[in-house]
Write a protein that holds these residues in place. Structure first.
Motif, PDB file in Angstrom:
ATOM      1  N   SER A  72       7.237  -2.587   8.253  1.00 19.73           N
ATOM      2  CA  SER A  72       7.945  -1.347   8.561  1.00 19.73           C
ATOM      3  C   SER A  72       8.335  -0.703   7.238  1.00 19.73           C
ATOM      4  CB  SER A  72       9.191  -1.633   9.400  1.00 19.73           C
ATOM      5  OG  SER A  72       9.934  -0.448   9.607  1.00 19.73           O
ATOM      6  N   MET A  73       7.685   0.433   6.909  1.00 23.48           N
ATOM      7  CA  MET A  73       7.867   1.047   5.598  1.00 23.48           C
ATOM      8  C   MET A  73       8.015   2.557   5.763  1.00 23.48           C
ATOM      9  SD  MET A  73       4.854  -1.050   3.586  1.00 23.48           S
ATOM     10  CE  MET A  73       3.579  -0.439   4.692  1.00 23.48           C
ATOM     11  N   GLY A  74       8.286   3.245   4.653  1.00 28.38           N
ATOM     12  CA  GLY A  74       8.344   4.689   4.674  1.00 28.38           C
ATOM     13  C   GLY A  74       6.971   5.306   4.901  1.00 28.38           C
ATOM     14  N   ALA A  75       6.949   6.608   5.201  1.00 29.29           N
ATOM     15  CA  ALA A  75       5.701   7.279   5.578  1.00 29.29           C
ATOM     16  C   ALA A  75       4.668   7.257   4.455  1.00 29.29           C
ATOM     17  CB  ALA A  75       6.000   8.715   5.997  1.00 29.29           C
ATOM     18  N   LYS A  76       5.084   7.555   3.223  1.00 39.51           N
ATOM     19  CA  LYS A  76       4.115   7.656   2.135  1.00 39.51           C
ATOM     20  C   LYS A  76       3.418   6.329   1.874  1.00 39.51           C
ATOM     21  CE  LYS A  76       2.624   8.086  -2.329  1.00 39.51           C
ATOM     22  NZ  LYS A  76       2.262   7.023  -3.298  1.00 39.51           N
ATOM     23  N   ILE A  77       4.182   5.267   1.758  1.00 38.19           N
ATOM     24  CA  ILE A  77       3.577   3.959   1.474  1.00 38.19           C
ATOM     25  C   ILE A  77       2.753   3.459   2.666  1.00 38.19           C
ATOM     26  CG2 ILE A  77       5.571   2.581   2.189  1.00 38.19           C
ATOM     27  CD1 ILE A  77       4.930   0.649  -0.072  1.00 38.19           C
ATOM     28  N   THR A  78       3.126   3.847   3.882  1.00 39.56           N
ATOM     29  CA  THR A  78       2.357   3.444   5.058  1.00 39.56           C
ATOM     30  C   THR A  78       0.993   4.134   5.067  1.00 39.56           C
ATOM     31  OG1 THR A  78       4.413   3.138   6.285  1.00 39.56           O
ATOM     32  CG2 THR A  78       2.393   3.229   7.570  1.00 39.56           C
ATOM     33  N   ILE A  79       0.952   5.405   4.706  1.00 40.56           N
ATOM     34  CA  ILE A  79      -0.336   6.092   4.588  1.00 40.56           C
ATOM     35  C   ILE A  79      -1.159   5.475   3.464  1.00 40.56           C
ATOM     36  CG2 ILE A  79      -1.492   8.283   4.138  1.00 40.56           C
ATOM     37  CD1 ILE A  79      -0.068   8.105   6.869  1.00 40.56           C
ATOM     38  N   ASP A  80      -0.503   5.158   2.346  1.00 41.25           N
ATOM     39  CA  ASP A  80      -1.209   4.499   1.240  1.00 41.25           C
ATOM     40  C   ASP A  80      -1.802   3.161   1.674  1.00 41.25           C
ATOM     41  OD1 ASP A  80      -0.667   6.567  -0.480  1.00 41.25           O
ATOM     42  OD2 ASP A  80       0.905   5.521  -1.601  1.00 41.25           O
ATOM     43  N   SER A  81      -1.124   2.465   2.567  1.00 41.36           N
ATOM     44  CA  SER A  81      -1.652   1.204   3.075  1.00 41.36           C
ATOM     45  C   SER A  81      -2.869   1.450   3.957  1.00 41.36           C
ATOM     46  CB  SER A  81      -0.579   0.451   3.862  1.00 41.36           C
ATOM     47  OG  SER A  81       0.470   0.045   3.010  1.00 41.36           O
ATOM     48  N   ALA A  82      -2.847   2.546   4.703  1.00 39.29           N
ATOM     49  CA  ALA A  82      -3.975   2.882   5.580  1.00 39.29           C
ATOM     50  C   ALA A  82      -5.215   3.260   4.784  1.00 39.29           C
ATOM     51  CB  ALA A  82      -3.579   4.014   6.526  1.00 39.29           C
ATOM     52  N   THR A  83      -5.022   3.947   3.631  1.00 32.53           N
ATOM     53  CA  THR A  83      -6.162   4.348   2.799  1.00 32.53           C
ATOM     54  C   THR A  83      -6.572   3.259   1.803  1.00 32.53           C
ATOM     55  OG1 THR A  83      -4.754   5.299   1.061  1.00 32.53           O
ATOM     56  CG2 THR A  83      -5.430   6.775   2.878  1.00 32.53           C
ATOM     57  N   LEU A  84      -5.762   2.211   1.691  1.00 31.30           N
ATOM     58  CA  LEU A  84      -5.871   1.146   0.688  1.00 31.30           C
ATOM     59  C   LEU A  84      -5.516   1.631  -0.723  1.00 31.30           C
ATOM     60  CD1 LEU A  84      -8.857  -1.202   1.628  1.00 31.30           C
ATOM     61  CD2 LEU A  84      -6.497  -1.194   2.447  1.00 31.30           C
ATOM     62  N   MET A  85      -5.026   2.878  -0.851  1.00 35.93           N
ATOM     63  CA  MET A  85      -4.532   3.317  -2.154  1.00 35.93           C
ATOM     64  C   MET A  85      -3.378   2.447  -2.613  1.00 35.93           C
ATOM     65  SD  MET A  85      -4.460   5.002  -4.874  1.00 35.93           S
ATOM     66  CE  MET A  85      -5.286   6.572  -5.006  1.00 35.93           C
ATOM     67  N   ASN A  86      -2.567   1.996  -1.673  1.00 35.77           N
ATOM     68  CA  ASN A  86      -1.443   1.140  -2.043  1.00 35.77           C
ATOM     69  C   ASN A  86      -1.925  -0.089  -2.809  1.00 35.77           C
ATOM     70  OD1 ASN A  86       1.419   0.603  -1.915  1.00 35.77           O
ATOM     71  ND2 ASN A  86       0.931  -1.086  -0.550  1.00 35.77           N
ATOM     72  N   PHE A 133     -12.991   2.989   2.001  1.00 36.47           N
ATOM     73  CA  PHE A 133     -11.654   3.312   1.502  1.00 36.47           C
ATOM     74  C   PHE A 133     -11.763   3.673   0.021  1.00 36.47           C
ATOM     75  CE2 PHE A 133     -11.257   0.543   5.154  1.00 36.47           C
ATOM     76  CZ  PHE A 133     -10.363   1.251   5.943  1.00 36.47           C
ATOM     77  N   THR A 134     -12.143   4.909  -0.224  1.00 36.40           N
ATOM     78  CA  THR A 134     -12.493   5.337  -1.586  1.00 36.40           C
ATOM     79  C   THR A 134     -11.293   5.511  -2.504  1.00 36.40           C
ATOM     80  OG1 THR A 134     -12.541   7.642  -0.837  1.00 36.40           O
ATOM     81  CG2 THR A 134     -14.628   6.432  -0.816  1.00 36.40           C
ATOM     82  N   CYS A 135     -10.089   5.535  -1.962  1.00 38.93           N
ATOM     83  CA  CYS A 135      -8.895   5.559  -2.816  1.00 38.93           C
ATOM     84  C   CYS A 135      -8.826   4.304  -3.676  1.00 38.93           C
ATOM     85  CB  CYS A 135      -7.634   5.666  -1.963  1.00 38.93           C
ATOM     86  SG  CYS A 135      -7.242   7.329  -1.397  1.00 38.93           S
ATOM     87  N   LEU A 136      -9.169   3.163  -3.098  1.00 37.34           N
ATOM     88  CA  LEU A 136      -9.148   1.906  -3.845  1.00 37.34           C
ATOM     89  C   LEU A 136     -10.164   1.953  -4.973  1.00 37.34           C
ATOM     90  CD1 LEU A 136      -8.289  -0.985  -4.356  1.00 37.34           C
ATOM     91  CD2 LEU A 136      -9.785  -1.719  -2.478  1.00 37.34           C
ATOM     92  N   ALA A 137     -11.344   2.486  -4.684  1.00 37.03           N
ATOM     93  CA  ALA A 137     -12.367   2.609  -5.721  1.00 37.03           C
ATOM     94  C   ALA A 137     -11.884   3.516  -6.850  1.00 37.03           C
ATOM     95  CB  ALA A 137     -13.662   3.151  -5.112  1.00 37.03           C
ATOM     96  N   ALA A 138     -11.190   4.606  -6.500  1.00 37.16           N
ATOM     97  CA  ALA A 138     -10.677   5.530  -7.522  1.00 37.16           C
ATOM     98  C   ALA A 138      -9.651   4.850  -8.412  1.00 37.16           C
ATOM     99  CB  ALA A 138     -10.061   6.754  -6.849  1.00 37.16           C
TER     100      ALA A 138
END
Length: 380
Positions: free
Chosen positions: A198-212, A300-305
């Motif tokens: 259970s996290m804030g919105a920004k970090i939860t989206i980052d988890s979905a994109t794997l950017m986190n 999940f191209t955020c992780l690649a970036a």
């Protein structure tokens, strides 16, 4: 440690930090929030800090009026947040969201305060600046992220023995195993349904994109003196193994625990002591099984970036971080599609000017350039 300054007190990490303060009677010297004045007032009346601050200056008058019957000093803006960070205290907890956390982190370090860091963007955007300041001032930088806390714990008894590899675990988020075709039309409601945390919105989206996970890889490089190649990302769907370390002899040490952020938060506040924690204890019988998999960087191209950015160095990590912040904000406002977050971050990495050895001013200018690159792309 007698008292803390808590930056970002109304967010997920901030409210759980206050749970730990209640459990161990830790005094709170100052609180800050961005704009949540109702909750900030409630926290201020309970914990009776000497100072509060709101980052968004539009809310200064509101919170000042709400606390007019108290002796609490009220500040505002980034200068006010930095002033709180520089107060003499046992530890500054930085739980603000986004790269805005960099300046307060530097202010805390320059004032000689130890920092308990939940704001990963601080190290992603300004890793060299922060780590050099930590060495120069001789302060502690204690990680709050569950993964980095786990790595820190695995290394606590290692002495002079060096790791050969860091195993950075990931839950995989709500879309693990999905293809790009399946993700074409997912909305924010689906992306905000994290399976374990259970996290804030920004970090939860980052988890979905794997950017986190990409940001955490960059953070691990700076925190633990690792090369990017020494950090291996492993999907651990149950979020029970929070990370692990492999040593040169092949032995691997992992840290396990329930999916409750109060455990790493408390360790960052009480280190080197371990005290009873309000977090739920882990039962291996209840866990049953642990599974492991690979992260899909093509989907999940955020992780690649993020991997490209830390390999390139300089201000490249700042570019991907700030482009991601802008893109996630647009996604949460239904302005762009889910897959466009990664596409946008990769485009910004190519388009924003690269600086090999950035100063603080360069980092702040990079932030503005990356944000402008994203907003211009979508006509904002």
């Amino acid at each position: 440690m007698n008292d803390i300054v808590l930056l970002g007190s109304t967010g997920s990490i901030g409210t759980q930090t206050l749970d730990v303060c209640r459990a161990h009677n830790i005094r709170v010297k100052a609180l800050s929030a961005n704009s949540s004045v109702v909750l900030l007032e409630r926290q201020a009346r309970e914990f009776k800090p000497e100072y509060v601050a709101v980052a968004d200056e539009k809310f200064f008058g509101d919170i000042k009026t709400r606390l007019a019957d108290t002796d609490i000093k009220v500040l505002s803006g980034i200068d006010g947040i930095c002033e709180l960070a520089a107060l003499k205290c046992g530890r500054v907890v930085n739980a603000v969201v986004g790269m805005v956390g960099l300046l307060p982190t530097l202010s805390a370090i320059e004032a000689g305060n130890d920092v308990a860091l939940a704001n990963k963007e601080t190290l992603v955007a300004g890793g060299k600046l922060v780590t050099e300041a930590v060495k120069r001032r001789g302060v502690k930088l204690l990680p709050i992220d569950s993964e980095h806390s786990a790595i820190f714990q695995c290394l606590m008894g290692a002495g002079d023995n060096r790791f050969s590899k860091i195993i950075l675990t990931a839950s995989g988020g709500p879309f693990y195993g999905k293809t790009r075709t399946e993700l074409e039309n997912v909305g924010k409601e689906q992306a905000l349904r994290h399976p374990n945390w259970s996290m804030g919105a920004k970090i939860t989206i980052d988890s979905a994109t794997l950017m986190n996970k990409g940001l955490e890889l960059i953070e691990a490089v700076w925190l633990f003196g690792a090369s990017p190649e020494q950090v291996e990302i492993v999907v651990q769907r149950q979020s029970i193994i929070h990370s692990a370390v492999e040593f040169e002899d092949g032995a691997m040490i992992a840290q396990l625990g329930s999916a409750d952020m109060r455990l790493p938060i408390q360790l960052a506040l009480t280190y080197p002591k371990r005290l009873p924690c309000p977090a739920k204890k882990l039962s291996l019988f209840d866990v049953g099984e642990l599974t492991f998999g690979r992260a899909d960087e093509e989907t999940f191209t955020c992780l690649a970036a993020a991997k490209k950015a830390i390999a390139k160095g300089g201000n490249a990590p700042c570019i991907v971080n700030c482009a991601n912040e802008a893109a996630v904000s647009l996604f949460l406002r239904d302005k762009i599609r889910f897959l466009e977050i990664g596409e946008t971050v990769n485009a910004a990495l190519s388009e924003v000017r690269y600086i090999q050895d950035p100063s603080l001013d360069d980092i702040l200018e990079t932030r503005a350039a990356a944000e402008s690159c994203v907003l211009t792309k979508f006509g904002e």
